[in-house]
Write a protein that holds these residues in place. Structure first.
Motif, PDB file in Angstrom:
ATOM      1  N   ILE A 148     -21.045   6.110   7.083  1.00 57.66           N
ATOM      2  CA  ILE A 148     -19.747   6.549   6.585  1.00 57.66           C
ATOM      3  C   ILE A 148     -19.616   6.240   5.103  1.00 57.66           C
ATOM      4  N   ALA A 149     -19.144   7.223   4.356  1.00 59.80           N
ATOM      5  CA  ALA A 149     -18.847   7.035   2.934  1.00 59.80           C
ATOM      6  C   ALA A 149     -17.332   7.019   2.772  1.00 59.80           C
ATOM      7  N   PHE A 150     -16.862   6.138   1.904  1.00 60.16           N
ATOM      8  CA  PHE A 150     -15.426   6.009   1.644  1.00 60.16           C
ATOM      9  C   PHE A 150     -15.090   6.601   0.290  1.00 60.16           C
ATOM     10  N   GLU A 151     -13.938   7.253   0.230  1.00 62.61           N
ATOM     11  CA  GLU A 151     -13.413   7.773  -1.027  1.00 62.61           C
ATOM     12  C   GLU A 151     -12.324   6.824  -1.506  1.00 62.61           C
ATOM     13  N   SER A 152     -12.008   6.887  -2.772  1.00 60.88           N
ATOM     14  CA  SER A 152     -10.912   6.075  -3.298  1.00 60.88           C
ATOM     15  C   SER A 152      -9.617   6.476  -2.605  1.00 60.88           C
ATOM     16  N   PRO A 153      -8.737   5.500  -2.355  1.00 66.33           N
ATOM     17  CA  PRO A 153      -7.447   5.844  -1.742  1.00 66.33           C
ATOM     18  C   PRO A 153      -6.710   6.873  -2.587  1.00 66.33           C
ATOM     19  N   MET A 154      -6.080   7.805  -1.921  1.00 66.72           N
ATOM     20  CA  MET A 154      -5.314   8.839  -2.603  1.00 66.72           C
ATOM     21  C   MET A 154      -3.841   8.624  -2.279  1.00 66.72           C
ATOM     22  N   PRO A 155      -3.098   7.951  -3.146  1.00 68.08           N
ATOM     23  CA  PRO A 155      -1.682   7.713  -2.887  1.00 68.08           C
ATOM     24  C   PRO A 155      -0.897   9.016  -2.897  1.00 68.08           C
ATOM     25  N   ARG A 156       0.096   9.088  -2.048  1.00 67.09           N
ATOM     26  CA  ARG A 156       0.954  10.268  -1.961  1.00 67.09           C
ATOM     27  C   ARG A 156       2.397   9.820  -1.886  1.00 67.09           C
ATOM     28  N   GLY A 157       3.272  10.493  -2.631  1.00 66.22           N
ATOM     29  CA  GLY A 157       4.690  10.161  -2.640  1.00 66.22           C
ATOM     30  C   GLY A 157       5.500  11.111  -1.771  1.00 66.22           C
ATOM     31  N   PHE A 158       6.570  10.584  -1.162  1.00 68.31           N
ATOM     32  CA  PHE A 158       7.433  11.368  -0.277  1.00 68.31           C
ATOM     33  C   PHE A 158       8.898  11.039  -0.555  1.00 68.31           C
ATOM     34  N   ASP A 159       9.763  11.985  -0.235  1.00 70.85           N
ATOM     35  CA  ASP A 159      11.196  11.804  -0.439  1.00 70.85           C
ATOM     36  C   ASP A 159      11.879  11.075   0.713  1.00 70.85           C
ATOM     37  N   THR A 160      11.364  11.246   1.943  1.00 63.45           N
ATOM     38  CA  THR A 160      12.011  10.619   3.095  1.00 63.45           C
ATOM     39  C   THR A 160      11.019   9.778   3.886  1.00 63.45           C
TER      40      THR A 160
END
Length: 114
Positions: free
Chosen positions: A63-75
């Protein structure tokens, strides 16, 4: 903050959902700091060589890991739905049916040991 943990195939993946008023990590690619809810979790996929060896569902995978990809949400609801979907998707990338992923959401106090 909330921890969203998926378990399946003898392994698990945990991501963090930062809630309104909590300070989400700040790094390149982080969403607008004004987003009230921020989801951060690893992404991974199977590779033929390299990576990390992991046993999943009785199979030994690389398994290869990618850098975390943060995501923003309104609720909060949007963020939790996306977090659960993200966790199931990561397992699906390894051949585990999303329906077989047990997803748990747990409130975590900042500074507490996980």
């Amino acid at each position: 903050m909330l921890l969203v943990r998926g378990r399946a195939g003898g392994t698990e993946l945990t991501g963090t959902l930062y809630e309104r008023g909590e300070r989400a990590p700040s790094f390149k690619g982080a969403p607008d700091e004004d987003a009230p809810y921020v989801w951060v979790c690893d992404e991974f996929y199977e590779v033929e060589s390299g990576g990390t060896t992991q046993e999943v569902d009785g199979r030994e995978l690389r398994i290869a890991f990618e850098s975390p990809m943060p995501r923003g949400f309104d609720t909060r609801e949007q963020a939790l739905d996306a977090a659960k979907d993200h966790v199931r998707t990561q397992f699906a990338r390894l051949g585990v049916d999303g329906a077989d992923v047990d997803v748990e959401v747990r409130k975590e106090e900042p500074g507490a040991e996980v």
